[in-house]
Write a protein that holds these residues in place. Structure first.
Motif, PDB file in Angstrom:
ATOM      1  N   THR A 140       0.852  -1.186   0.000  1.00  0.00           N
ATOM      2  CA  THR A 140       0.000   0.000   0.000  1.00  0.00           C
ATOM      3  C   THR A 140       0.887   1.235   0.000  1.00  0.00           C
ATOM      4  O   THR A 140       2.025   1.196   0.476  1.00  0.00           O
ATOM      5  N   LYS A 141       0.359   2.308  -0.513  1.00  0.00           N
ATOM      6  CA  LYS A 141       1.025   3.616  -0.479  1.00  0.00           C
ATOM      7  C   LYS A 141       2.467   3.558  -0.994  1.00  0.00           C
ATOM      8  O   LYS A 141       3.391   4.069  -0.361  1.00  0.00           O
ATOM      9  N   ASP A 142       2.662   2.892  -2.137  1.00  0.00           N
ATOM     10  CA  ASP A 142       3.967   2.821  -2.799  1.00  0.00           C
ATOM     11  C   ASP A 142       5.066   2.202  -1.947  1.00  0.00           C
ATOM     12  O   ASP A 142       6.242   2.545  -2.084  1.00  0.00           O
ATOM     13  N   ALA A 143       4.705   1.266  -1.057  1.00  0.00           N
ATOM     14  CA  ALA A 143       5.692   0.571  -0.230  1.00  0.00           C
ATOM     15  C   ALA A 143       5.163  -0.811   0.138  1.00  0.00           C
ATOM     16  O   ALA A 143       3.961  -1.066   0.083  1.00  0.00           O
ATOM     17  N   ILE A 144       6.089  -1.696   0.502  1.00  0.00           N
ATOM     18  CA  ILE A 144       5.679  -2.978   1.056  1.00  0.00           C
ATOM     19  C   ILE A 144       5.882  -2.905   2.569  1.00  0.00           C
ATOM     20  O   ILE A 144       6.809  -2.269   3.056  1.00  0.00           O
ATOM     21  N   HIS A 145       4.957  -3.544   3.294  1.00  0.00           N
ATOM     22  CA  HIS A 145       4.901  -3.392   4.748  1.00  0.00           C
ATOM     23  C   HIS A 145       4.751  -4.747   5.424  1.00  0.00           C
ATOM     24  O   HIS A 145       4.093  -5.642   4.891  1.00  0.00           O
ATOM     25  N   THR A 146       5.321  -4.831   6.623  1.00  0.00           N
ATOM     26  CA  THR A 146       5.101  -5.995   7.478  1.00  0.00           C
ATOM     27  C   THR A 146       5.311  -5.596   8.923  1.00  0.00           C
ATOM     28  O   THR A 146       5.767  -4.487   9.217  1.00  0.00           O
ATOM     29  N   SER A 147       4.993  -6.503   9.816  1.00  0.00           N
ATOM     30  CA  SER A 147       5.273  -6.285  11.234  1.00  0.00           C
ATOM     31  C   SER A 147       5.620  -7.629  11.864  1.00  0.00           C
ATOM     32  O   SER A 147       5.230  -8.692  11.366  1.00  0.00           O
ATOM     33  N   PHE A 148       6.376  -7.540  12.943  1.00  0.00           N
ATOM     34  CA  PHE A 148       6.787  -8.727  13.681  1.00  0.00           C
ATOM     35  C   PHE A 148       6.576  -8.470  15.159  1.00  0.00           C
ATOM     36  O   PHE A 148       6.685  -7.337  15.631  1.00  0.00           O
ATOM     37  N   GLN A 149       6.311  -9.535  15.891  1.00  0.00           N
ATOM     38  CA  GLN A 149       6.181  -9.435  17.336  1.00  0.00           C
ATOM     39  C   GLN A 149       7.164 -10.427  17.953  1.00  0.00           C
ATOM     40  O   GLN A 149       7.247 -11.586  17.525  1.00  0.00           O
ATOM     41  N   PHE A 150       7.895  -9.963  18.953  1.00  0.00           N
ATOM     42  CA  PHE A 150       8.912 -10.766  19.614  1.00  0.00           C
ATOM     43  C   PHE A 150       8.530 -10.979  21.071  1.00  0.00           C
ATOM     44  O   PHE A 150       7.557 -10.402  21.552  1.00  0.00           O
ATOM     45  N   ASP A 151       9.298 -11.790  21.779  1.00  0.00           N
ATOM     46  CA  ASP A 151       8.994 -12.079  23.182  1.00  0.00           C
ATOM     47  C   ASP A 151       9.168 -10.860  24.076  1.00  0.00           C
ATOM     48  O   ASP A 151       8.466 -10.717  25.080  1.00  0.00           O
ATOM     49  N   ASN A 152      10.121  -9.994  23.702  1.00  0.00           N
ATOM     50  CA  ASN A 152      10.413  -8.853  24.559  1.00  0.00           C
ATOM     51  C   ASN A 152      11.169  -7.790  23.761  1.00  0.00           C
ATOM     52  O   ASN A 152      11.491  -8.000  22.587  1.00  0.00           O
ATOM     53  N   PHE A 153      11.454  -6.666  24.392  1.00  0.00           N
ATOM     54  CA  PHE A 153      12.149  -5.569  23.732  1.00  0.00           C
ATOM     55  C   PHE A 153      13.554  -5.972  23.295  1.00  0.00           C
ATOM     56  O   PHE A 153      13.993  -5.619  22.193  1.00  0.00           O
ATOM     57  N   LYS A 154      14.252  -6.686  24.134  1.00  0.00           N
ATOM     58  CA  LYS A 154      15.624  -7.090  23.807  1.00  0.00           C
ATOM     59  C   LYS A 154      15.666  -7.905  22.515  1.00  0.00           C
ATOM     60  O   LYS A 154      16.512  -7.669  21.650  1.00  0.00           O
ATOM     61  N   ASP A 155      14.751  -8.845  22.361  1.00  0.00           N
ATOM     62  CA  ASP A 155      14.718  -9.656  21.140  1.00  0.00           C
ATOM     63  C   ASP A 155      14.397  -8.793  19.921  1.00  0.00           C
ATOM     64  O   ASP A 155      14.991  -8.959  18.859  1.00  0.00           O
ATOM     65  N   ALA A 156      13.451  -7.874  20.076  1.00  0.00           N
ATOM     66  CA  ALA A 156      13.097  -6.980  18.964  1.00  0.00           C
ATOM     67  C   ALA A 156      14.292  -6.122  18.575  1.00  0.00           C
ATOM     68  O   ALA A 156      14.614  -5.972  17.388  1.00  0.00           O
ATOM     69  N   PHE A 157      14.968  -5.569  19.571  1.00  0.00           N
ATOM     70  CA  PHE A 157      16.094  -4.684  19.291  1.00  0.00           C
ATOM     71  C   PHE A 157      17.276  -5.449  18.695  1.00  0.00           C
ATOM     72  O   PHE A 157      17.985  -4.933  17.827  1.00  0.00           O
ATOM     73  N   THR A 158      17.473  -6.685  19.123  1.00  0.00           N
ATOM     74  CA  THR A 158      18.539  -7.517  18.551  1.00  0.00           C
ATOM     75  C   THR A 158      18.294  -7.730  17.061  1.00  0.00           C
ATOM     76  O   THR A 158      19.214  -7.594  16.237  1.00  0.00           O
ATOM     77  N   VAL A 159      17.061  -8.047  16.699  1.00  0.00           N
ATOM     78  CA  VAL A 159      16.725  -8.238  15.283  1.00  0.00           C
ATOM     79  C   VAL A 159      16.894  -6.927  14.524  1.00  0.00           C
ATOM     80  O   VAL A 159      17.429  -6.902  13.411  1.00  0.00           O
ATOM     81  N   MET A 160      16.475  -5.821  15.115  1.00  0.00           N
ATOM     82  CA  MET A 160      16.634  -4.521  14.455  1.00  0.00           C
ATOM     83  C   MET A 160      18.117  -4.227  14.195  1.00  0.00           C
ATOM     84  O   MET A 160      18.464  -3.717  13.122  1.00  0.00           O
ATOM     85  N   THR A 161      18.961  -4.564  15.129  1.00  0.00           N
ATOM     86  CA  THR A 161      20.395  -4.336  14.953  1.00  0.00           C
ATOM     87  C   THR A 161      20.938  -5.175  13.800  1.00  0.00           C
ATOM     88  O   THR A 161      21.692  -4.670  12.953  1.00  0.00           O
ATOM     89  N   ARG A 162      20.532  -6.419  13.739  1.00  0.00           N
ATOM     90  CA  ARG A 162      20.976  -7.286  12.640  1.00  0.00           C
ATOM     91  C   ARG A 162      20.465  -6.769  11.294  1.00  0.00           C
ATOM     92  O   ARG A 162      21.185  -6.776  10.300  1.00  0.00           O
ATOM     93  N   ILE A 163      19.217  -6.311  11.267  1.00  0.00           N
ATOM     94  CA  ILE A 163      18.662  -5.745  10.031  1.00  0.00           C
ATOM     95  C   ILE A 163      19.431  -4.483   9.643  1.00  0.00           C
ATOM     96  O   ILE A 163      19.711  -4.260   8.466  1.00  0.00           O
ATOM     97  N   ALA A 164      19.785  -3.678  10.625  1.00  0.00           N
ATOM     98  CA  ALA A 164      20.515  -2.438  10.344  1.00  0.00           C
ATOM     99  C   ALA A 164      21.841  -2.724   9.650  1.00  0.00           C
ATOM    100  O   ALA A 164      22.215  -2.041   8.690  1.00  0.00           O
ATOM    101  N   PHE A 165      22.566  -3.735  10.093  1.00  0.00           N
ATOM    102  CA  PHE A 165      23.832  -4.087   9.452  1.00  0.00           C
ATOM    103  C   PHE A 165      23.614  -4.574   8.022  1.00  0.00           C
ATOM    104  O   PHE A 165      24.362  -4.215   7.115  1.00  0.00           O
ATOM    105  N   GLU A 166      22.573  -5.364   7.815  1.00  0.00           N
ATOM    106  CA  GLU A 166      22.268  -5.849   6.461  1.00  0.00           C
ATOM    107  C   GLU A 166      21.835  -4.702   5.563  1.00  0.00           C
ATOM    108  O   GLU A 166      22.243  -4.614   4.406  1.00  0.00           O
ATOM    109  N   ALA A 167      21.003  -3.813   6.078  1.00  0.00           N
ATOM    110  CA  ALA A 167      20.549  -2.655   5.302  1.00  0.00           C
ATOM    111  C   ALA A 167      21.726  -1.785   4.897  1.00  0.00           C
ATOM    112  O   ALA A 167      21.799  -1.303   3.758  1.00  0.00           O
ATOM    113  N   GLU A 168      22.647  -1.594   5.807  1.00  0.00           N
ATOM    114  CA  GLU A 168      23.831  -0.791   5.499  1.00  0.00           C
ATOM    115  C   GLU A 168      24.671  -1.461   4.415  1.00  0.00           C
ATOM    116  O   GLU A 168      25.151  -0.797   3.492  1.00  0.00           O
TER     117      GLU A 168
END
Length: 95
Positions: free
Chosen positions: A22-50
Motif C-alpha cells: 500500500t502507499k507505494d511501499a511494502i509493509h510488514t510487522s513482527f512481534q517478539f517475546d520482549n524488547f531485547k529480542d526486537a532490538f537484537t533483530v533490528m540491529t541485525r537488520i541495520a547491518f544488512e541494510a547498510e
C-alpha cells in the motif's frame, strides 16, 4: 533502479507471508517475546541494510517492529526492496 508495477509487486509478494503493498511501499510487522529480542533483530537488520545501502522505514514499540520498504529515488517499490525484505525474513527466521 526501475519501479515495479502493481502486478509485479503482487506476484513477488506471494513469496512473502505477512507482507502487504500500500502507499507505494511494502509493509510488514513482527512481534517478539520482549524488547531485547526486537532490538537484537533490528540491529541485525541495520547491518544488512547498510551492506545493501538500502534502509527501511521502521518503528519499534516494546516487542513490536513495523517495517515499510520503498525506493525513494524510484518513488515506489523496486527489486532493492524485495532483496532487503528477503534478508529481513532470513534474519527474523534465524532469531
Amino acid at each position: 533502479m526501475k519501479k515495479l508495477n502493481n502486478e509485479e509487486i503482487n506476484r513477488k509478494l506471494e513469496d512473502f507471508d505477512g507482507w502487504t503493498y500500500t502507499k507505494d511501499a511494502i509493509h510488514t510487522s513482527f512481534q517478539f517475546d520482549n524488547f531485547k529480542d526486537a532490538f537484537t533483530v533490528m540491529t541485525r537488520i541495520a547491518f544488512e541494510a547498510e551492506a545493501l545501502q538500502h534502509h527501511p522505514n521502521w518503528g519499534n514499540v516494546y516487542n513490536e517492529l513495523e517495517i515499510s520498504l520503498s525506493t525513494h529515488d524510484a518513488k515506489g517499490v523496486t527489486e532493492k526492496d524485495f532483496k532487503l525484505a528477503r534478508a529481513i525474513e532470513d534474519i527474523v527466521e534465524s532469531a
